[in-house]
Design a protein around this motif. Structure first.
Motif: not given
Length: 124
Positions: A43-54
């Motif tokens: 499968x292709x790589x998929x996004x899970x989660x992200x978080x900002x600097x702060x």
């Protein structure tokens, strides 16, 4: 340059939990938004989660909302992914990524640095 090293993967039964860590070294960690992605075999790589600097802003893929939590400790140069209620479909290599910016990005090309990945296997 930023170096990223993931840890915490392993084998777990469905319904179980794992906590992934991603330790960063190099440039100032707090200047980077961070993300977690995963890639299952075939499968292709998929996004899970992200978080900002702060850590004030986070984003999740629909498939993990309510089960996964992303967090970061800038004093320890580490980002975490707490994974609960794991399912066999969560089986994949999980990668953390760093982005020199403060955009909560779901697209891999927006990230500047990547770790080597850690394997998560969920048995049924």
């Amino acid at each position: 340059q930023v170096q990223l090293v993931e840890s915490g993967g392993g084998l777990v039964q469905a319904g179980g939990s794992l906590r992934l860590s991603c330790a960063a070294s190099g440039r100032t960690f707090s200047n980077y938004a961070m993300g977690w992605f995963r890639q299952a075999p075939g499968k292709e790589r998929e996004f899970v989660a992200a978080i900002s600097w702060s850590a004030l802003r986070t984003a999740y893929a629909d498939s993990v909302k309510g089960r996964f939590t992303i967090s970061r400790d800038n004093a320890k140069n580490t980002v975490y992914l707490q994974m609960n209620s794991l399912k066999p479909d969560d089986t994949a290599v999980y990668y953390c990524a760093a982005q020199m910016g403060n955009v909560i990005a779901a697209k891999g090309y927006m990230y500047d640095y990547w770790g080597q990945g850690t394997q998560v296997t969920v048995s049924s």
